[in-house]
Design an enzyme around this catalytic site. Structure first.
Site, PDB file in Angstrom:
ATOM      1  N   ARG A  20      88.006  -2.901 -15.843  1.00  0.00           N
ATOM      2  CA  ARG A  20      87.263  -1.671 -16.107  1.00  0.00           C
ATOM      3  C   ARG A  20      88.249  -0.564 -16.464  1.00  0.00           C
ATOM      4  O   ARG A  20      89.249  -0.357 -15.772  1.00  0.00           O
ATOM      5  CB  ARG A  20      86.451  -1.269 -14.868  1.00  0.00           C
ATOM      6  CG  ARG A  20      85.627  -0.002 -15.070  1.00  0.00           C
ATOM      7  CD  ARG A  20      84.787   0.301 -13.840  1.00  0.00           C
ATOM      8  NE  ARG A  20      85.603   0.614 -12.672  1.00  0.00           N
ATOM      9  CZ  ARG A  20      85.122   0.752 -11.431  1.00  0.00           C
ATOM     10  NH1 ARG A  20      83.829   0.566 -11.213  1.00  0.00           N
ATOM     11  NH2 ARG A  20      85.923   1.039 -10.427  1.00  0.00           N
ATOM     12  N   GLU A  68      74.947   1.509 -15.179  1.00  0.00           N
ATOM     13  CA  GLU A  68      74.885   2.138 -13.858  1.00  0.00           C
ATOM     14  C   GLU A  68      74.209   3.508 -13.919  1.00  0.00           C
ATOM     15  O   GLU A  68      74.152   4.220 -12.917  1.00  0.00           O
ATOM     16  CB  GLU A  68      76.295   2.267 -13.264  1.00  0.00           C
ATOM     17  CG  GLU A  68      77.313   2.864 -14.209  1.00  0.00           C
ATOM     18  CD  GLU A  68      78.738   2.743 -13.701  1.00  0.00           C
ATOM     19  OE1 GLU A  68      78.936   2.599 -12.483  1.00  0.00           O
ATOM     20  OE2 GLU A  68      79.667   2.807 -14.533  1.00  0.00           O
ATOM     21  N   ARG A 122      89.576  -2.982 -10.740  1.00  0.00           N
ATOM     22  CA  ARG A 122      89.562  -1.517 -10.690  1.00  0.00           C
ATOM     23  C   ARG A 122      90.931  -0.981 -11.110  1.00  0.00           C
ATOM     24  O   ARG A 122      91.849  -0.908 -10.303  1.00  0.00           O
ATOM     25  CB  ARG A 122      89.201  -1.053  -9.288  1.00  0.00           C
ATOM     26  CG  ARG A 122      87.851  -1.562  -8.789  1.00  0.00           C
ATOM     27  CD  ARG A 122      87.570  -1.056  -7.386  1.00  0.00           C
ATOM     28  NE  ARG A 122      86.289  -1.536  -6.878  1.00  0.00           N
ATOM     29  CZ  ARG A 122      86.134  -2.641  -6.146  1.00  0.00           C
ATOM     30  NH1 ARG A 122      87.200  -3.377  -5.852  1.00  0.00           N
ATOM     31  NH2 ARG A 122      84.946  -3.002  -5.712  1.00  0.00           N
ATOM     32  N   ASN A 155      75.803  -0.142  -7.318  1.00  0.00           N
ATOM     33  CA  ASN A 155      76.078   0.964  -6.392  1.00  0.00           C
ATOM     34  C   ASN A 155      75.623   2.295  -6.982  1.00  0.00           C
ATOM     35  O   ASN A 155      74.833   3.032  -6.389  1.00  0.00           O
ATOM     36  CB  ASN A 155      77.573   1.034  -6.066  1.00  0.00           C
ATOM     37  CG  ASN A 155      78.088  -0.244  -5.432  1.00  0.00           C
ATOM     38  OD1 ASN A 155      77.336  -1.180  -5.209  1.00  0.00           O
ATOM     39  ND2 ASN A 155      79.363  -0.287  -5.138  1.00  0.00           N
ATOM     40  N   ASP A 156      76.146   2.617  -8.158  1.00  0.00           N
ATOM     41  CA  ASP A 156      75.772   3.884  -8.789  1.00  0.00           C
ATOM     42  C   ASP A 156      74.349   3.855  -9.321  1.00  0.00           C
ATOM     43  O   ASP A 156      73.640   4.864  -9.268  1.00  0.00           O
ATOM     44  CB  ASP A 156      76.746   4.237  -9.915  1.00  0.00           C
ATOM     45  CG  ASP A 156      77.923   5.071  -9.417  1.00  0.00           C
ATOM     46  OD1 ASP A 156      77.750   5.790  -8.410  1.00  0.00           O
ATOM     47  OD2 ASP A 156      79.001   5.003 -10.022  1.00  0.00           O
ATOM     48  N   ARG A 175      75.159   7.905  -1.255  1.00  0.00           N
ATOM     49  CA  ARG A 175      75.296   6.922  -0.183  1.00  0.00           C
ATOM     50  C   ARG A 175      76.449   7.245   0.761  1.00  0.00           C
ATOM     51  O   ARG A 175      76.572   6.635   1.832  1.00  0.00           O
ATOM     52  CB  ARG A 175      75.482   5.520  -0.768  1.00  0.00           C
ATOM     53  CG  ARG A 175      76.766   5.326  -1.549  1.00  0.00           C
ATOM     54  CD  ARG A 175      76.689   4.044  -2.369  1.00  0.00           C
ATOM     55  NE  ARG A 175      76.458   2.881  -1.538  1.00  0.00           N
ATOM     56  CZ  ARG A 175      77.445   2.086  -1.100  1.00  0.00           C
ATOM     57  NH1 ARG A 175      78.687   2.350  -1.416  1.00  0.00           N
ATOM     58  NH2 ARG A 175      77.176   1.030  -0.374  1.00  0.00           N
ATOM     59  N   CYS A 186      78.144  -6.538 -10.776  1.00  0.00           N
ATOM     60  CA  CYS A 186      79.417  -6.369 -10.067  1.00  0.00           C
ATOM     61  C   CYS A 186      79.309  -5.377  -8.910  1.00  0.00           C
ATOM     62  O   CYS A 186      80.323  -4.991  -8.324  1.00  0.00           O
ATOM     63  CB  CYS A 186      80.526  -5.936 -11.026  1.00  0.00           C
ATOM     64  SG  CYS A 186      80.246  -4.334 -11.802  1.00  0.00           S
ATOM     65  N   HIS A 191      93.409   6.940   1.865  1.00  0.00           N
ATOM     66  CA  HIS A 191      94.443   5.912   1.777  1.00  0.00           C
ATOM     67  C   HIS A 191      94.368   4.941   2.948  1.00  0.00           C
ATOM     68  O   HIS A 191      94.595   3.741   2.798  1.00  0.00           O
ATOM     69  CB  HIS A 191      95.835   6.562   1.732  1.00  0.00           C
ATOM     70  CG  HIS A 191      96.153   7.158   0.401  1.00  0.00           C
ATOM     71  ND1 HIS A 191      96.791   8.368   0.261  1.00  0.00           N
ATOM     72  CD2 HIS A 191      95.910   6.727  -0.860  1.00  0.00           C
ATOM     73  CE1 HIS A 191      96.931   8.639  -1.018  1.00  0.00           C
ATOM     74  NE2 HIS A 191      96.402   7.664  -1.715  1.00  0.00           N
TER      75      HIS A 191
END
Length: 760
Positions: free
Chosen positions: A507, A606, A471, A629-630, A640, A677, A364
């Site tokens: 998404r 991905e 997101r 990223n993925d 990562r 993205c 958080h």
């Protein structure tokens, strides 16, 4: 041997300092292996030698005085070869060297094992015997195992400066120390450390009986009310900075203090005769142990929230505590395990950076750091935070480094970087309303990835042409239950209205992997290859359908919604998801009378399997979006977030570039729009390569948008395509990166590469 190893590890872990660790190691290993001598030599960078730093069997006065070059003696040979050496008669070996200052007798047998951490030889552990003796395989394995255990301890001592102080005890000035962490919110800051660590110690509260039960109950309720007021004040200070969903975290804290939760347990124990402090400490520590024992990483991190609340209430119970009232103008909040509630004690406007020893990019505190725009480093595990109060530090949110007591030259370098970044930011602002057109006239669309209210506002200020990735899991993460359809509709409507008429690509719920919900734990041995993304949504249509309804209802009258399906790995799951989307659309329009246009639906690429079925997937959707990223993580088999292998993660790896080329070609073959993205899109070098590969829509963090626009306006498409042709023939990511940097670092674009490290 195994039992002996356990005992050694336990005693080492209980040692009070690094010097005692070395003394324990040589004594215990000598004892277990029944040898005449055990010594440890550690590498000193300042002298480029291996120094005798611990011994049981040699003259103790020689510790710190015997230096061997990297190839001198048998110790140097072990270090240079980085492998064990086992000799029955050491004196006959050509590398044998005798050092009379050690007072050693003529030891004949020799067994040495290198101490290696992350491919670097930190030292050598040696046992010797006066008699001729061939150490057997089990003894050799034991010494290698002890060396491997010792490597982590030495690496930690090196990171914290203990090793340097031990190797160079006469040096008065302690040089700057650089501590690695996880880059969690971008930016650079220089400031004074303020350690956020409540003085109340839950573990130090003795068990005491209540003398006056009613007085104890009154004291406890007063402490609870004071803590609630502190949290409400923090909540109020975040109005306008965080959305309602993001601020819902503070409601969770308040409910934890409720009489029906932890507060009720304590009241029951007080009524049974315990003092308020004793009862509170017992209840909190019980909850902390429960959370820490959970396998799920997200739930384990909640232990810090419970512990933080526990300390706050205890501090209010301990009336003698005085709260700090003055803070430095540029303060770096630092602590062992910071949580969102840590903001309650400090003025937000003075916080220059955040550093937490524990936690990850998904904690958080990291989410808040990114939302508020404060450079943040999490997971700085070697940082001696308890000793840094009042120290000047540099926090580099781009690289994840924390630099303590920087040299004046380095400080000036970072000051210059901060100054240049401010100038660059001001200069880039001029591009806000300019189109993203290459030097030879080709247009690219720059969109943004968002999820927090602050992200969205910043995106609009930077001239974003749309949202390539919203997101939706963030509202889910901020609650202690699944949000209702109406709660979701309101959140989605707010973002759709903010960007209308621009497209907002939402998404669908993407949890699993490193994103678990506190109320929906997922326990898996390998979560990144497990139950996540669309797999969860299809297995739980009651969650998926509610979200789809909320999205479509939120788009009524705006019709700027696109839906993106994450983690698609095969055609059947895509078709199943599409069937549910059409079902919801028919229900809303035909049965319930909503005036809604059918949103465009896309699939995220991905997973490597999707790359090889790109045309089959492209035929079934309105658009494709590549999550680099993925995709990079799966193609390179690199987590990562794991610091041990993070350096192997690089989106410019030739395999990744070839996969991206296949995706672009496949999408073009089916005439299906395709965008990117992932973080690669927000990096200047990554953006140039993506443009050359054929991608014309790039979606990124709002903070990177103007920087990417600036470089794309300076580069021609033909130049980018020529560079791509050159790097596609290169064997590794480093070669690609260096070639691109050299080619693109023209004077007019050099400043744009500052902090350009997102893709590697």
């Amino acid at each position: 041997m195994l039992e002996s190893l356990r005992n050694i590890v336990q005693e080492v872990n209980a040692a009070k300092d690094f010097g005692e660790v070395l003394r324990l190691i040589v004594h215990l290993v000598k004892q277990v292996m029944n040898t005449g001598m055990c010594s440890v030599y550690l590498y000193s960078p300042s002298t480029n030698t291996y120094v005798l730093m611990g011994t049981d069997g040699l003259n103790p006065d020689s510790v710190g005085k015997v230096h061997l070059s990297t190839r001198e003696g048998l110790v140097g040979l072990v270090a240079s070869r980085a492998e064990p050496i086992n000799l029955e008669d050491a004196e006959t070996h050509p590398n044998f060297a005798f050092f009379p200052e050690t007072g050693e007798q003529r030891y004949r047998s020799f067994l040495g094992a290198p101490i290696i951490h992350h491919r670097k030889v930190l030292g050598v552990l040696v046992v010797q015997q006066q008699d001729r003796r061939r150490f057997d395989e089990s003894e050799e394995s034991f010494l290698v195992t002890v060396s491997a255990q010792l490597a982590g301890v030495i690496a930690h001592a090196d990171a914290t400066g203990e090793l340097d102080r031990l190797l160079n005890p006469r040096e008065v000035a302690i040089h700057e120390r650089i501590y690695p962490g996880v880059a969690s919110a971008p930016g650079v800051a220089i400031g004074t450390v303020v350690v956020v660590a409540p003085s109340a110690d839950l573990n130090a509260v003795p068990e005491r009986r209540a003398v006056d039960i009613e007085a104890e109950l009154c004291q406890f309720r007063q402490a609870m009310e004071q803590t609630k007021r502190d949290i409400r004040a923090l909540d109020a200070s975040m109005v306008g900075k965080l959305s309602d969903e993001e601020r819902a975290l503070f409601d969770v804290y308040l409910r934890m203090l409720d009489d029906h939760a932890m507060g009720g347990e304590v009241i029951g124990m007080i009524k049974e005769g315990l003092s308020a402090q004793s009862a509170w400490a017992q209840v909190v520590l019980g909850h902390v142990r429960m959370f820490k024992s959970m396998k799920d990483s997200y739930l384990r991190e909640r232990a810090s929230d419970v512990e933080d609340l526990g300390r706050r209430v205890l501090a209010n119970l301990q009336q003698g505590e005085t709260k700090r009232t003055s803070f430095p103008e540029h303060m770096v909040m630092m602590g062992e395990e910071l949580s969102a509630a840590s903001f309650a004690d400090v003025p937000l406007e003075k916080v220059a950076a955040i550093v937490s020893v524990k936690g990850s990019r998904n904690s958080h505190m990291a989410i808040l750091g990114r939302a508020i725009g404060i450079p943040t480093v999490m997971g700085a595990v070697d940082l001696p935070w308890g000793r840094l109060e009042g120290e000047e530090v540099i926090v580099d949110g781009h690289t994840g480094q924390v630099i303590v007591s920087p040299r004046e030259e380095l400080r000036q370098t970072y000051m210059q970087q901060i100054y240049e970044e401010k100038l660059l930011a001001a200069d880039l602002e001029k591009l806000t309303d300019e189109p993203c057109v290459t030097a030879d006239g080709h247009h690219l669309s720059l969109w943004v990835n968002t999820g927090l209210r602050l992200d969205s506002q910043l995106s609009l200020d930077r001239g974003a042409e749309g949202v390539g990735l919203y997101r939706t899991e963030i509202p889910f993460l901020m609650l202690d239950r699944f949000p209702s359809e109406e709660e979701q509709r309101k959140a989605y409507r707010e973002h759709l209205e903010m960007f209308a008429p621009r497209t907002v690509t939402m998404r669908t719920l993407d949890i699993g992997g490193d994103k678990d919900l506190p109320y929906f734990p997922i326990e898996e041995a390998n979560p990144f290859l497990g139950w996540r993304g669309i797999r969860i949504c299809l297995d739980h249509p009651e969650i998926f359908l509610v979200q789809l309804r909320a999205m479509m209802r939120a788009s009524e009258g705006l019709n700027n919604l696109s839906i993106l399906l994450p983690m698609i790995s095969n055609v059947p799951e895509l078709e199943s998801a599409l069937q549910l989307i059409y079902q919801v659309y028919d229900e809303l329009t035909e049965e319930e009378g909503y005036q809604i246009e059918m949103p465009n639906v896309g699939a995220m690429i991905e997973v490597p399997a999707a790359v090889y079925q790109i045309r089959e997937l492209a035929r079934r959707v309105d658009f494709l979006s590549v999550g680099t990223n993925d995709l990079t993580q799966y193609l390179l088999a690199v987590d990562r977030n794991n610091p041990r292998v993070a350096e192997l993660y690089h989106a410019c790896h030739p395999s990744v570039l070839r996969a991206l080329w296949a995706i672009a070609e496949g999408a073009r073959g089916e005439d299906t729009p395709v965008s990117v993205c992932g973080e690669m899109a927000g990096d200047p070098i990554g953006a140039v390569l993506l443009m050359a590969l054929g991608f014309r829509v790039l979606s990124m963090s709002a903070t990177n948008l103007l920087k990417v626009k600036a470089i794309l306006r300076q580069v021609s498409l033909s130049e980018a395509e020529q560079l791509l042709e050159e790097v596609m023939l290169m064997p590794d990511a480093g070669s690609v990166w260096r070639h691109m940097e050299k080619a693109l670092k023209k004077p007019e674009v050099a400043a744009l590469f500052r902090g350009s490290s997102n893709v590697h």
